[in-house]
Write a protein that holds these residues in place. Structure first.
Motif, mmCIF file in Angstrom:
data_model
loop_
_atom_site.group_PDB
_atom_site.id
_atom_site.type_symbol
_atom_site.label_atom_id
_atom_site.label_comp_id
_atom_site.label_asym_id
_atom_site.label_seq_id
_atom_site.Cartn_x
_atom_site.Cartn_y
_atom_site.Cartn_z
ATOM 1 N N ARG A 102 -14.822 55.892 -12.639
ATOM 2 C CA ARG A 102 -14.755 56.107 -11.072
ATOM 3 C C ARG A 102 -14.830 54.922 -10.354
ATOM 4 N N ALA A 103 -15.500 53.867 -10.588
ATOM 5 C CA ALA A 103 -15.464 52.534 -9.876
ATOM 6 C C ALA A 103 -14.220 52.122 -9.848
ATOM 7 N N ARG A 104 -13.480 52.084 -11.055
ATOM 8 C CA ARG A 104 -12.015 51.538 -10.871
ATOM 9 C C ARG A 104 -11.236 52.314 -10.186
ATOM 10 N N VAL A 105 -11.272 53.582 -10.120
ATOM 11 C CA VAL A 105 -10.432 54.636 -9.222
ATOM 12 C C VAL A 105 -10.712 54.092 -7.940
ATOM 13 N N GLU A 106 -11.824 54.199 -7.498
ATOM 14 C CA GLU A 106 -12.299 54.088 -6.062
ATOM 15 C C GLU A 106 -11.898 52.555 -5.376
ATOM 16 N N SER A 107 -11.216 51.875 -6.161
ATOM 17 C CA SER A 107 -10.785 50.409 -5.692
ATOM 18 C C SER A 107 -11.792 49.553 -5.563
ATOM 19 N N SER A 128 6.705 46.850 -11.441
ATOM 20 C CA SER A 128 6.823 45.773 -12.762
ATOM 21 C C SER A 128 6.098 46.629 -14.065
ATOM 22 N N GLY A 129 5.737 47.996 -13.920
ATOM 23 C CA GLY A 129 5.435 48.629 -15.063
ATOM 24 C C GLY A 129 4.123 49.308 -15.195
ATOM 25 N N GLY A 130 3.228 49.029 -14.087
ATOM 26 C CA GLY A 130 1.916 49.617 -13.930
ATOM 27 C C GLY A 130 1.066 48.720 -13.307
ATOM 28 N N VAL A 131 -0.125 49.280 -12.830
ATOM 29 C CA VAL A 131 -1.415 48.388 -12.227
ATOM 30 C C VAL A 131 -2.465 48.418 -13.185
ATOM 31 N N LEU A 132 -2.842 47.521 -13.330
ATOM 32 C CA LEU A 132 -3.978 46.975 -14.205
ATOM 33 C C LEU A 132 -5.355 47.156 -13.148
#
Length: 147
Positions: free
Chosen positions: A116-121, A131-135
């Motif tokens: 959830r912390a990764r999703v909430e920026s 370029s194919g995706g966001v890491l």
């Protein structure tokens, strides 16, 4: 006399091989640059607009402007239009809610919280959609266990 004739005929052959090699290399480089430029400079070729107008999307399918097979494109337009009429088709603004649902796969609360912390920026972003995706990368500090 035989050696002078032999050397005369072998020297142009070596230059000819070198010339062919340079020519082939140049052609290969030219083709590679052309392909790379075509991929970078290509505009949006999906052929579909973002208005959701079924008539214009169907016309794009029939004209062959889309990247899909004609029948598959027309089927997707019909299905999307049916969902829109039924009120099931969202506006696309609920990306965060969709991403949060993906965090439910983690069973432990620490893993879910990190997701959830990764999703909430709250994470460092790298890459792009083009370029194919966001890491998304985040750091979690875990205290050492006392021994």
């Amino acid at each position: 006399m035989l050696t002078s004739i032999k050397s005369r005929f072998t020297r142009p052959l070596r230059l000819n091989r070198l010339g062919k090699g340079i020519t082939y290399f140049g052609l290969t480089a030219l083709l590679a640059m052309t392909a790379a430029t075509a991929q970078i400079a290509a505009p949006d070729t999906s052929g579909l607009d973002s208005t959701g107008n079924a008539k214009s999307e169907m016309a794009a399918c029939k004209s062959g402007k889309t990247q899909q097979d004609r029948n598959a494109c027309m089927k997707e337009v019909r299905n999307a239009n049916a969902e829109k009429r039924a009120g099931k088709l969202g506006s696309g603004a609920d990306y965060t809610a969709n991403a949060m649902k993906r965090c439910e796969v983690f069973k432990e609360s620490e893993d879910q919280a990190a997701c959830r912390a990764r999703v909430e920026s709250q994470a460092k972003l790298d890459g792009s959609v083009a370029s194919g995706g966001v890491l998304r990368q985040g750091e979690i500090t875990v205290p050492a266990t006392p021994q």
